[in-house]
Design a protein around this motif. Structure first.
Motif, PDB file in Angstrom:
ATOM      1  N   GLY A 141       0.793  -1.213   0.000  1.00  0.00           N
ATOM      2  CA  GLY A 141       0.000   0.000   0.000  1.00  0.00           C
ATOM      3  C   GLY A 141       0.827   1.265   0.000  1.00  0.00           C
ATOM      4  N   PHE A 142       2.147   1.138   0.017  1.00  0.00           N
ATOM      5  CA  PHE A 142       3.045   2.286  -0.061  1.00  0.00           C
ATOM      6  C   PHE A 142       3.506   2.493  -1.494  1.00  0.00           C
ATOM      7  CE2 PHE A 142       4.211   0.652   4.321  1.00  0.00           C
ATOM      8  CZ  PHE A 142       3.541   1.641   5.013  1.00  0.00           C
ATOM      9  N   ASP A 143       3.887   3.717  -1.820  1.00  0.00           N
ATOM     10  CA  ASP A 143       4.592   4.005  -3.064  1.00  0.00           C
ATOM     11  C   ASP A 143       6.083   4.015  -2.750  1.00  0.00           C
ATOM     12  OD1 ASP A 143       2.281   4.256  -4.576  1.00  0.00           O
ATOM     13  OD2 ASP A 143       2.090   6.397  -4.151  1.00  0.00           O
ATOM     14  N   VAL A 144       6.833   3.177  -3.438  1.00  0.00           N
ATOM     15  CA  VAL A 144       8.253   2.985  -3.145  1.00  0.00           C
ATOM     16  C   VAL A 144       9.072   3.338  -4.384  1.00  0.00           C
ATOM     17  CG1 VAL A 144      10.013   1.361  -2.364  1.00  0.00           C
ATOM     18  CG2 VAL A 144       7.658   1.135  -1.538  1.00  0.00           C
ATOM     19  N   THR A 145      10.153   4.066  -4.169  1.00  0.00           N
ATOM     20  CA  THR A 145      11.041   4.450  -5.260  1.00  0.00           C
ATOM     21  C   THR A 145      12.479   4.135  -4.884  1.00  0.00           C
ATOM     22  OG1 THR A 145       9.546   6.297  -5.787  1.00  0.00           O
ATOM     23  CG2 THR A 145      11.721   6.296  -6.826  1.00  0.00           C
ATOM     24  N   CYS A 156      24.167  -0.016  -5.536  1.00  0.00           N
ATOM     25  CA  CYS A 156      23.407   0.022  -4.287  1.00  0.00           C
ATOM     26  C   CYS A 156      22.368   1.117  -4.424  1.00  0.00           C
ATOM     27  CB  CYS A 156      24.328   0.295  -3.104  1.00  0.00           C
ATOM     28  SG  CYS A 156      23.511   0.232  -1.485  1.00  0.00           S
ATOM     29  N   TYR A 157      21.313   1.005  -3.632  1.00  0.00           N
ATOM     30  CA  TYR A 157      20.187   1.914  -3.786  1.00  0.00           C
ATOM     31  C   TYR A 157      19.689   2.414  -2.436  1.00  0.00           C
ATOM     32  CZ  TYR A 157      20.428  -0.207  -8.340  1.00  0.00           C
ATOM     33  OH  TYR A 157      20.903  -0.647  -9.552  1.00  0.00           O
ATOM     34  N   GLY A 158      19.307   3.665  -2.426  1.00  0.00           N
ATOM     35  CA  GLY A 158      18.508   4.206  -1.350  1.00  0.00           C
ATOM     36  C   GLY A 158      17.044   4.057  -1.746  1.00  0.00           C
ATOM     37  N   ALA A 159      16.150   4.532  -0.886  1.00  0.00           N
ATOM     38  CA  ALA A 159      14.730   4.363  -1.198  1.00  0.00           C
ATOM     39  C   ALA A 159      13.894   5.431  -0.516  1.00  0.00           C
ATOM     40  CB  ALA A 159      14.252   2.984  -0.774  1.00  0.00           C
ATOM     41  N   LEU A 160      12.777   5.749  -1.154  1.00  0.00           N
ATOM     42  CA  LEU A 160      11.743   6.580  -0.557  1.00  0.00           C
ATOM     43  C   LEU A 160      10.483   5.738  -0.445  1.00  0.00           C
ATOM     44  CD1 LEU A 160      10.953   9.483   0.398  1.00  0.00           C
ATOM     45  CD2 LEU A 160       9.987   9.797  -1.896  1.00  0.00           C
ATOM     46  N   VAL A 161       9.916   5.693   0.760  1.00  0.00           N
ATOM     47  CA  VAL A 161       8.670   4.964   1.020  1.00  0.00           C
ATOM     48  C   VAL A 161       7.623   5.993   1.425  1.00  0.00           C
ATOM     49  CG1 VAL A 161       7.560   3.145   2.364  1.00  0.00           C
ATOM     50  CG2 VAL A 161      10.005   2.963   1.809  1.00  0.00           C
ATOM     51  N   GLU A 162       6.553   6.096   0.645  1.00  0.00           N
ATOM     52  CA  GLU A 162       5.527   7.106   0.875  1.00  0.00           C
ATOM     53  C   GLU A 162       4.154   6.458   1.048  1.00  0.00           C
ATOM     54  OE1 GLU A 162       6.366  10.924  -1.694  1.00  0.00           O
ATOM     55  OE2 GLU A 162       6.648   9.147  -2.946  1.00  0.00           O
ATOM     56  N   GLY A 167       0.462  10.974   3.017  1.00  0.00           N
ATOM     57  CA  GLY A 167       1.595  11.789   2.616  1.00  0.00           C
ATOM     58  C   GLY A 167       2.841  11.566   3.451  1.00  0.00           C
ATOM     59  N   ALA A 168       2.785  10.691   4.454  1.00  0.00           N
ATOM     60  CA  ALA A 168       3.951  10.395   5.282  1.00  0.00           C
ATOM     61  C   ALA A 168       5.045   9.763   4.427  1.00  0.00           C
ATOM     62  CB  ALA A 168       3.572   9.467   6.420  1.00  0.00           C
ATOM     63  N   SER A 169       6.310  10.074   4.759  1.00  0.00           N
ATOM     64  CA  SER A 169       7.397   9.559   3.935  1.00  0.00           C
ATOM     65  C   SER A 169       8.620   9.201   4.759  1.00  0.00           C
ATOM     66  CB  SER A 169       7.777  10.583   2.860  1.00  0.00           C
ATOM     67  OG  SER A 169       8.155  11.813   3.444  1.00  0.00           O
ATOM     68  N   LEU A 170       9.244   8.102   4.366  1.00  0.00           N
ATOM     69  CA  LEU A 170      10.478   7.601   4.963  1.00  0.00           C
ATOM     70  C   LEU A 170      11.532   7.541   3.877  1.00  0.00           C
ATOM     71  CD1 LEU A 170      12.217   6.042   7.128  1.00  0.00           C
ATOM     72  CD2 LEU A 170      11.164   3.951   6.211  1.00  0.00           C
ATOM     73  N   ALA A 171      12.707   8.144   4.122  1.00  0.00           N
ATOM     74  CA  ALA A 171      13.822   8.079   3.183  1.00  0.00           C
ATOM     75  C   ALA A 171      14.944   7.267   3.802  1.00  0.00           C
ATOM     76  CB  ALA A 171      14.318   9.482   2.844  1.00  0.00           C
ATOM     77  N   GLY A 190      13.188  16.225   1.790  1.00  0.00           N
ATOM     78  CA  GLY A 190      11.942  16.632   2.427  1.00  0.00           C
ATOM     79  C   GLY A 190      11.180  15.524   3.121  1.00  0.00           C
ATOM     80  N   ALA A 191      11.766  14.354   3.270  1.00  0.00           N
ATOM     81  CA  ALA A 191      11.068  13.242   3.926  1.00  0.00           C
ATOM     82  C   ALA A 191      10.813  13.556   5.399  1.00  0.00           C
ATOM     83  CB  ALA A 191      11.882  11.960   3.792  1.00  0.00           C
ATOM     84  N   ASP A 192       9.806  12.906   5.949  1.00  0.00           N
ATOM     85  CA  ASP A 192       9.516  13.081   7.374  1.00  0.00           C
ATOM     86  C   ASP A 192      10.614  12.485   8.246  1.00  0.00           C
ATOM     87  OD1 ASP A 192       6.918  14.340   7.117  1.00  0.00           O
ATOM     88  OD2 ASP A 192       6.199  12.399   6.408  1.00  0.00           O
TER      89      ASP A 192
END
Length: 274
Positions: A141-145, A156-162, A167-171, A190-192
């Motif tokens: 149910g999250f949007d992940v990038t 290697c990769y970082g990620a944004l989970v929104e 609108g909550a976000s984890l980087a 700008g992540a939370d």
């Protein structure tokens, strides 16, 4: 979005087995641990959980923290301390999509997705799912990038989970030097909450064969060697990305005892509701 830091340490963790250094002794005295890196992200709306990186300490982490087993998994890269916990899918998980980047790594000749597919083809529960960096996909149910970072010699990769509803976000910075590409930083900005890799303080760079890199205006290295940010680098990244809150993770036991438990340095079991 409920974020639980299951593992906040580097490849050996803190305390490190067999180590009597002051930092490991202090960790034991405090009753805290930094096991190998892993983050649990629970979606209260869907009652599904995304696990970011499958630590070799998977069993221990899930026994010691009140978190449900993952519905889906995201793997950032193929170093064993982020990948080898996938073996715990045997008899624990019935069906686990494992999201991983589809870009071919020049070093290995295969993508992270292809490595997982090859190494864990014997596990029916592991369902490797290729994902293209910078293209958002849905998980739990999250949007992940996924975003490329700098962790030579491997991709290697970082990620944004929104959360698209709140609108909550984890980087997550991923394992990286301070040399994160500008396009990736733009996604994470700008992540939370930011979880930033910071393995040792900058003054220890003198002990690395390659020294430090990415110095700030005062000459402080923000990269230790080539693969990881310094603690100062992690703090500098958090300021540059203008995040709501940050925690430094992937911390090693080489951090001197009087610096190893500063307020922004995470320990296992921390929980955040975004």
């Amino acid at each position: 979005m409920e974020v639980t830091l299951l593992g906040t340490g580097d490849t050996t963790g803190t305390p490190t087995p067999g180590c009597g250094c002051e930092t490991c002794v202090e960790a034991r005295d405090r009753g805290v641990e930094r096991t190998r890196f892993s983050v649990h992200v629970h979606n209260e709306r869907t009652d599904r959980s995304l696990l970011v990186d499958a630590s070799p300490d998977f069993r221990y982490q899930f026994l010691h923290h009140e978190t449900p087993l993952p519905s889906e998994i995201l793997v950032t890269h193929i170093h064993f301390d982020h990948l080898d916990g996938l073996g715990n899918a045997y008899r624990l998980l019935s069906d686990a999509p494992v999201h991983a980047a589809d870009e071919t790594d020049p070093k290995t000749g295969e993508s992270v997705h292809e490595t997982i597919d090859r190494k864990y083809d014997y596990l029916d529960a592991v369902d490797p799912t290729p994902q293209t960096p910078f293209e958002s996909f849905r998980a739990c149910g999250f949007d992940v990038t996924l975003v490329p970072v700098d962790h030579p010699p491997l991709v290697c990769y970082g990620a944004l989970v929104e959360d698209p509803e709140t609108g909550a976000s984890l980087a997550l910075s991923g394992d990286t030097s301070f040399g994160i590409p500008a396009r990736s930083k733009a996604v994470l900005a700008g992540a939370d909450l930011l979880l930033a890799d910071g393995i040792v303080p900058a003054h220890l760079s003198e002990y690395h064969p390659l020294g430090g890199r990415h110095e700030d205006s005062e000459g402080t290295p923000r990269t230790f060697g080539t693969k990881h940010m310094t603690v100062e680098g992690a703090r500098s990244l958090a300021a540059e990305l203008d995040v709501g809150e940050y925690r430094i993770v992937h911390l090693s036991h080489f951090i001197p005892e009087d610096e190893a438990f500063e307020d922004d340095m995470a320990v296992d079991g921390e929980r955040y509701v975004l």
